[in-house]
Design an enzyme around this catalytic site. Structure first.
Site, mmCIF file in Angstrom:
data_model
loop_
_atom_site.group_PDB
_atom_site.id
_atom_site.type_symbol
_atom_site.label_atom_id
_atom_site.label_comp_id
_atom_site.label_asym_id
_atom_site.label_seq_id
_atom_site.Cartn_x
_atom_site.Cartn_y
_atom_site.Cartn_z
ATOM 1 N N GLU A 130 0.818 -1.212 0.000
ATOM 2 C CA GLU A 130 0.000 0.000 0.000
ATOM 3 C C GLU A 130 0.852 1.263 0.000
ATOM 4 O O GLU A 130 0.490 2.273 -0.609
ATOM 5 C CB GLU A 130 -0.930 0.003 1.212
ATOM 6 C CG GLU A 130 -1.992 -1.072 1.217
ATOM 7 C CD GLU A 130 -1.470 -2.435 1.681
ATOM 8 O OE1 GLU A 130 -2.233 -3.409 1.636
ATOM 9 O OE2 GLU A 130 -0.286 -2.522 2.086
ATOM 10 N N ASN A 169 -0.383 -9.389 -4.015
ATOM 11 C CA ASN A 169 -0.325 -8.549 -5.216
ATOM 12 C C ASN A 169 -0.066 -9.385 -6.476
ATOM 13 O O ASN A 169 1.027 -9.917 -6.671
ATOM 14 C CB ASN A 169 0.777 -7.500 -5.044
ATOM 15 C CG ASN A 169 0.753 -6.443 -6.119
ATOM 16 O OD1 ASN A 169 0.172 -6.628 -7.181
ATOM 17 N ND2 ASN A 169 1.393 -5.323 -5.852
ATOM 18 N N MET A 199 13.991 -9.438 3.473
ATOM 19 C CA MET A 199 12.798 -8.626 3.245
ATOM 20 C C MET A 199 13.035 -7.597 2.134
ATOM 21 O O MET A 199 14.147 -7.124 1.930
ATOM 22 C CB MET A 199 12.410 -7.888 4.528
ATOM 23 C CG MET A 199 11.878 -8.787 5.635
ATOM 24 S SD MET A 199 10.292 -9.542 5.217
ATOM 25 C CE MET A 199 9.222 -8.095 5.186
#
Length: 431
Positions: free
Chosen positions: A67, A342, A315
């Site tokens: 987001e 996604n 990450m």
């Protein structure tokens, strides 16, 4: 007035109860994974954020990495056309904070984790920063954050908005709460007509709603860099090797894929497992061991020269690393409790896209991808045959890549439409 006060108190009570229910899990992550240590002062309001300079302030908020990342073209355009504005970007996760700092601090944005939405914590932060505009990315609206911003005179917008079927049913059951929750928003800029119908179902006026498409399909040249050669060299993959990138994997995804991967005895087929949550790394490893799959860990210097399977225990690299893939699978789609992640990231990196049957979070997008043949929907029964066919047929892989590029090209005007709507609101504001 009494009703609003009662709603606020009930909402506070709900958040406190939710915190205590989640406390064991939270403390486990703190003590065993070192999470939340850097952010607890901001979260609990002990430390207040500070924004330098003067001028109007826009506050962007997104739940986590995805987001927050989609805000990049918006912030860049805003900075170019309205340089007098100051930026704040918040998110609920530490991974989101790291991503936001990497993307936006160079633009002068102030980045921090969103304080808890308890009235005694968030309201004082909102009063201190006094935003002129608040923008929520996709749907992570917080009641006290939103209502206090509106009370102080801010405009509030939802961009790239969506509302899941589950959330719609919950808010429909509590229709008054749903209306009160989202009613302070001045505009809702949504991904598609289905989400529009859901928001209207819970009482939001159609006059507030615009449908522009999914902003995640927008690719700025600075974000669309394909680093296939870079990552294949780093992973030590030869030109003859075929790489399957399994992204955002949950344990149930691993179980399904482990059974399929055990059929690949060809050393030229390489599998990169990318967990959605690093704290579940041990669980992923045990599932691979149980299936008899030998693997190495990226963090320990392993490469595909040594193993046919690697776990990417780092990450923030998934989207970039999709560019190395000959086939890309989006995880969470074999787990009905997750419902997918996604679906567009592999397409943006020109990788053939696959996903499982559970795609509640992006059901409309998934259907359109299937219609355009820009993505492959698979289940447990068809997975092995589909993967085998793609590995053996380069023309089929290339066809999916081209259809994916065509799909993105058709959809890329969603950002421009969103920006024009926001721009019209900015220019008519009296700051």
């Amino acid at each position: 007035m009494i009703r609003r006060w009662l709603t606020s108190r009930l909402y506070d009570a709900f958040l406190v109860c939710a915190f205590f229910v989640s406390a064991p899990r939270i403390f486990y992550k703190v003590f065993f994974h070192g999470k939340y240590i850097d952010s607890w002062k901001i979260r609990f309001g002990v430390q207040k954020p500070f924004v330098k300079g003067e001028g109007p302030l826009v506050w962007f908020h997104g739940a986590s990495v995805g987001e927050v990342s989609l805000l990049a073209p918006l912030l860049n355009r805003w900075r170019e056309e309205f340089p007098e504005w100051r930026f704040v970007v918040t998110t609920c996760s530490e991974a989101g904070v790291h991503t936001a700092r990497r993307l936006y601090e160079s633009l002068g944005a102030t980045v921090f984790v969103l304080p808890l939405d308890l009235s005694c914590i968030i309201k004082s932060v909102v009063r201190k920063l006094a935003p002129d505009i608040v923008i929520f990315s996709e749907g992570d609206c917080w009641l006290h954050f939103l209502t206090e911003s509106k009370r102080l005179g801010a405009k509030a917008f939802l961009i790239n908005g969506k509302l899941s079927e589950h959330s719609c049913k919950r808010f429909s059951f509590l229709k008054r709460l749903g209306r009160n929750y989202f009613a302070p928003l001045d505009l809702l800029i949504l991904q598609d007509e289905l989400y529009k119908q859901r928001f209207m179902q819970i009482g939001i006026s159609s006059d507030k709603i615009h449908v522009t498409g999914n902003m995640k399909t927008f690719i700025e040249s600075s974000l669309a860099t394909n680093r296939r050669d870079f990552w294949r060299a780093k992973l030590q993959i030869s030109s003859q090797d075929r790489l399957i990138v399994l992204g955002s994997m949950h344990p149930k995804d691993v179980e399904v894929w482990a059974e399929v991967v055990s059929h690949f005895h060809n050393s030229s087929t390489k599998i990169l497992w990318v967990p959605r949550h690093l704290e579940k790394l041990k669980e992923h490893a045990k599932l691979l061991e149980k299936a008899g799959i030998l693997f190495g860990l990226w963090s320990q210097g392993a490469s595909f020269r040594q193993y046919n399977s690697l776990i990417m225990d780092a990450m923030g690299v998934l989207k970039d690393i999709y560019s190395a893939a000959d086939i890309a699978f989006v995880g969470g789609t074999f787990d009905p409790s997750v419902g997918g992640h996604n679906l567009l990231e592999p397409l943006q990196k020109e990788a053939p896209l696959m996903f499982g049957p559970y795609i509640y979070s992006q059901s409309v997008l998934a259907e359109r991808l299937r219609e355009k043949e820009a993505g492959l929907s698979v289940n447990k029964e068809t997975l092995l045959d589909v993967v085998t066919d793609l590995l053996q047929n380069e023309k089929n892989r290339q066809a999916y890549i081209e259809k994916g590029k065509s799909f993105l090209k058709q959809e890329e005007n969603s950002f421009q439409q969103t920006w024009e709507i926001l721009k019209s609101q900015i220019t008519c504001m009296k700051i």
